[in-house]
Structure formats: C-alpha cells, structure tokens
Scaffold this active site. Structure first.
Site, PDB file in Angstrom:
ATOM      1  N   ASN A  95      44.965 -84.550  23.811  1.00  0.00           N
ATOM      2  CA  ASN A  95      45.121 -84.831  22.385  1.00  0.00           C
ATOM      3  C   ASN A  95      43.938 -85.626  21.826  1.00  0.00           C
ATOM      4  O   ASN A  95      43.943 -86.003  20.662  1.00  0.00           O
ATOM      5  CB  ASN A  95      46.438 -85.565  22.105  1.00  0.00           C
ATOM      6  CG  ASN A  95      46.391 -87.020  22.520  1.00  0.00           C
ATOM      7  OD1 ASN A  95      45.656 -87.411  23.428  1.00  0.00           O
ATOM      8  ND2 ASN A  95      47.218 -87.841  21.879  1.00  0.00           N
ATOM      9  N   SER A 125      47.583 -89.718  10.839  1.00  0.00           N
ATOM     10  CA  SER A 125      46.446 -90.216  11.609  1.00  0.00           C
ATOM     11  C   SER A 125      45.286 -90.693  10.736  1.00  0.00           C
ATOM     12  O   SER A 125      44.681 -91.732  11.039  1.00  0.00           O
ATOM     13  CB  SER A 125      45.966 -89.153  12.600  1.00  0.00           C
ATOM     14  OG  SER A 125      46.933 -88.943  13.604  1.00  0.00           O
ATOM     15  N   LYS A 128      46.735 -78.713  22.014  1.00  0.00           N
ATOM     16  CA  LYS A 128      46.551 -79.575  23.183  1.00  0.00           C
ATOM     17  C   LYS A 128      46.189 -78.779  24.436  1.00  0.00           C
ATOM     18  O   LYS A 128      45.486 -79.281  25.311  1.00  0.00           O
ATOM     19  CB  LYS A 128      47.800 -80.420  23.412  1.00  0.00           C
ATOM     20  CG  LYS A 128      48.053 -81.381  22.263  1.00  0.00           C
ATOM     21  CD  LYS A 128      49.307 -82.212  22.456  1.00  0.00           C
ATOM     22  CE  LYS A 128      49.565 -83.095  21.232  1.00  0.00           C
ATOM     23  NZ  LYS A 128      50.764 -83.949  21.386  1.00  0.00           N
ATOM     24  N   TYR A 168      58.672 -87.747  13.787  1.00  0.00           N
ATOM     25  CA  TYR A 168      58.634 -88.738  12.720  1.00  0.00           C
ATOM     26  C   TYR A 168      58.589 -88.093  11.337  1.00  0.00           C
ATOM     27  O   TYR A 168      58.853 -88.749  10.329  1.00  0.00           O
ATOM     28  CB  TYR A 168      57.446 -89.698  12.895  1.00  0.00           C
ATOM     29  CG  TYR A 168      56.079 -89.074  12.744  1.00  0.00           C
ATOM     30  CD1 TYR A 168      55.466 -88.982  11.503  1.00  0.00           C
ATOM     31  CD2 TYR A 168      55.388 -88.585  13.853  1.00  0.00           C
ATOM     32  CE1 TYR A 168      54.205 -88.415  11.358  1.00  0.00           C
ATOM     33  CE2 TYR A 168      54.120 -88.028  13.718  1.00  0.00           C
ATOM     34  CZ  TYR A 168      53.544 -87.944  12.467  1.00  0.00           C
ATOM     35  OH  TYR A 168      52.294 -87.383  12.329  1.00  0.00           O
ATOM     36  N   ASP A 195      49.135 -89.529  24.551  1.00  0.00           N
ATOM     37  CA  ASP A 195      50.575 -89.462  24.292  1.00  0.00           C
ATOM     38  C   ASP A 195      51.356 -90.207  25.374  1.00  0.00           C
ATOM     39  O   ASP A 195      52.362 -90.865  25.086  1.00  0.00           O
ATOM     40  CB  ASP A 195      51.043 -88.009  24.239  1.00  0.00           C
ATOM     41  CG  ASP A 195      50.618 -87.299  22.962  1.00  0.00           C
ATOM     42  OD1 ASP A 195      50.374 -87.984  21.945  1.00  0.00           O
ATOM     43  OD2 ASP A 195      50.538 -86.059  22.984  1.00  0.00           O
ATOM     44  N   GLY A 239      59.303 -78.628  26.311  1.00  0.00           N
ATOM     45  CA  GLY A 239      58.002 -78.178  25.833  1.00  0.00           C
ATOM     46  C   GLY A 239      56.866 -79.066  26.296  1.00  0.00           C
ATOM     47  O   GLY A 239      56.999 -79.852  27.238  1.00  0.00           O
ATOM     48  N   SER A 242      50.035 -85.180   8.686  1.00  0.00           N
ATOM     49  CA  SER A 242      49.524 -86.145   9.664  1.00  0.00           C
ATOM     50  C   SER A 242      49.272 -87.510   9.036  1.00  0.00           C
ATOM     51  O   SER A 242      48.647 -87.628   7.983  1.00  0.00           O
ATOM     52  CB  SER A 242      48.236 -85.619  10.301  1.00  0.00           C
ATOM     53  OG  SER A 242      47.698 -86.589  11.174  1.00  0.00           O
ATOM     54  N   THR A 276      46.499 -82.232  17.614  1.00  0.00           N
ATOM     55  CA  THR A 276      47.942 -82.146  17.611  1.00  0.00           C
ATOM     56  C   THR A 276      48.332 -80.689  17.846  1.00  0.00           C
ATOM     57  O   THR A 276      47.472 -79.839  18.121  1.00  0.00           O
ATOM     58  CB  THR A 276      48.515 -82.718  16.304  1.00  0.00           C
ATOM     59  OG1 THR A 276      49.943 -82.774  16.393  1.00  0.00           O
ATOM     60  CG2 THR A 276      48.095 -81.905  15.096  1.00  0.00           C
TER      61      THR A 276
END
Length: 292
Positions: free
Chosen positions: A99, A30, A78, A227, A114, A139, A28, A74
């Site tokens: 999220n 974040s 969720k 990513y 998101d 999904g 992550s 994440t």
C-alpha cells in the site's frame, strides 16, 4: 537532507510529489491526513489523489519522473503494486500486498503499513496482546489482519467467510507464521468466544441480523476496517449487544503515519520529528477539529 535507503540508492532530496491511487478514490481522507502532517513537519510536499485502476497502473507508474517521492495505494492496486516493487519489507512479502511505494532510483520499494495500522490502533484500545481472534471476510485485508494478529501473539484465528475455500490462503499463511487459522461459516450460533473481531468486509456487504448478532455475542471488541460506510451491519449488531465497535479511521490514521515515516526516512520504524504533534494534527483532521 539526502535520504539513503539501506543497501539501495539515494532518493532525490528535491522529490516532493506524492499521491494516493485507487479506484474509487474520491472518498479518500489520505490527502487531508498527509497535508496536516507535512504542515507540522515544515515539508513543502504536495499530496494529491488519482483514480487509477489495475489495467492502467503500470502505464501511470511509468510516467512518474524524479519529482515524485512516493505513492499510497488503495484498492484495487495493492496486488499490482506488490508486483511492481523491486524491494519489499517483510509485511509486504508476507501479505502479497503493497500500500506504499517509495520511488527509489534502484526501483520502487514496497511496504505494507496496513499491518502496523491494525497493531497500533488496537494498542489505542489497550490491546497489545491477543491470544485468539476472529476475522470476518477472507479478502486482501484479511491477510494483513492475520499478520497483525500474529505480531500481537495470537495462536488461534477463526475466519468467518461465505466461501470456505477462500480461507485456504489464510490457512497457509497461518502455518508459515505458527498460527492456527480455521474457517467457519456465517451462522446464527457461534460458541467460540474471542476477545477481538476484525471485520474486513466492504461497508455495504449484507449480513443477516441473526449471523451478525451471533458474531457480536461472542466477538469481543470489533475493529471494522470500514470508515466510509458507517454504521455497518456488523457495527450495528455490536451496538445492539452493548459492545464496543471501532471504525477503520484509527487504522487509516496509523497506517498513514507509518507511510509518512517511509516518505521521510525510508523506514517505517524510524519515528518522525515531533511525532506526537504530527499525530495530534492528523487526529484533528479525522475529528474535524484543529490540533491543540
């Protein structure tokens, strides 16, 4: 500053602990993004990461005291975060996915940033209206993509998935939003052209070259939400076609900015002080450079 959520309780102004939870979580970005933003804002907040699975989520959440301000969630959390929320924003309610949890005294408030992350990163490429689009994969992230596309004015969305039955919830969501959602299989030929494709597959998902090339030939700009694995099979196909492909870093950036608005103001629509500087600092983290 006392943060008062509309119609709800008062968030403890001393609450300064935040984390991102998920499994896996080591990849992550974040913590870096949030730390850069908090530094610009002059906030003495800590933001870490914790490996938490669906089975342990409720027990972990129950351990948090009033020193905690909020959580980023994440995969695969969720859905359980949605179930744990006492109050939901519209995007979370539509998608069934949360999220972001703001730890309000009256119960966790759930948000889905998101959707806004998708909308805002597409605006960076000049896409502020999209009449039609294609989604690859069916999904949880595809649900956020459908809502984002509806906000951009889409009235037709084609969902390419290996199992047509998996598209049924997206069709139902589209009916609720006034958007026609149709299912299509992976195939070597796709005659329907769209200006935008949003790929929601895992980064290592195999896609045959013929199917990927067909998607690229008719798919317009590609926003691949991945990513951590780059290039993906689809981004490689867009490269072969000489078309533009974007990774999920822009979506990550913008959804994180909206989370920080929530943690700061209790509202994803209320801009931060010095938000341009905050965004530059966060972009600098992703680009590996210092903000100007």
């Amino acid at each position: 500053m006392v943060l008062r959520a509309p119609g709800l309780g008062v968030l403890n102004p001393a609450a300064a602990r935040l984390e991102v939870w998920g499994d896996p979580i080591a990849h992550s970005r974040s913590p870096q993004l949030h730390a850069a933003a908090y530094d610009v804002l002059g906030l003495d907040w800590s933001y870490g990461r914790r490996r938490v699975g669906e089975r342990s989520f409720a027990a972990e959440l129950a351990t948090l005291d009033d020193a905690w301000r909020g959580l980023s969630l994440t995969m695969p959390l969720k859905g359980v975060a949605y179930a744990a929320a006492a109050n939901l924003d519209r995007r979370a309610e539509l998608t069934g996915a949360v999220n972001t949890l703001l730890l309000d005294p009256d119960g966790p408030r759930g948000f889905n940033t998101d959707v806004g992350g998708i909308v805002r990163t597409l605006a960076d490429d000049g896409l502020t209206t999209v009449p039609s689009a294609r989604i690859v994969g069916a999904g949880a992230t595809a649900t956020s993509a459908v809502v984002a596309l509806s906000e951009l004015g889409a009235r037709e969305i084609q969902v390419v998935a290996r199992r047509p039955e998996a598209v049924a919830p997206l069709v139902a969501l589209g009916e609720r939003l006034g958007v026609e959602v149709t299912a299509a299989p992976f195939a070597a030929s796709l005659s329907h052209e769209v200006p935008l494709t949003i790929a929601t597959l895992p980064g290592d998902a195999p896609v045959q070259d013929a199917a990927a090339d067909a998607l690229a030939d008719t798919g317009g700009l590609l926003l691949d939400v991945v990513y951590g694995h780059w290039p993906t099979a689809l981004s490689a196909a867009w490269d072969r076609a000489g078309a533009t492909a974007r990774s999920g870093l822009g979506m990550l950036l913008h959804q994180a900015l909206l989370q920080i608005r929530i943690f700061r103001h209790g509202d994803p629509d209320t801009p931060l002080d010095a938000e341009d500087r905050v965004l530059r600092a966060m972009r600098g983290v992703l680009e590996g450079t210092a903000a100007a």
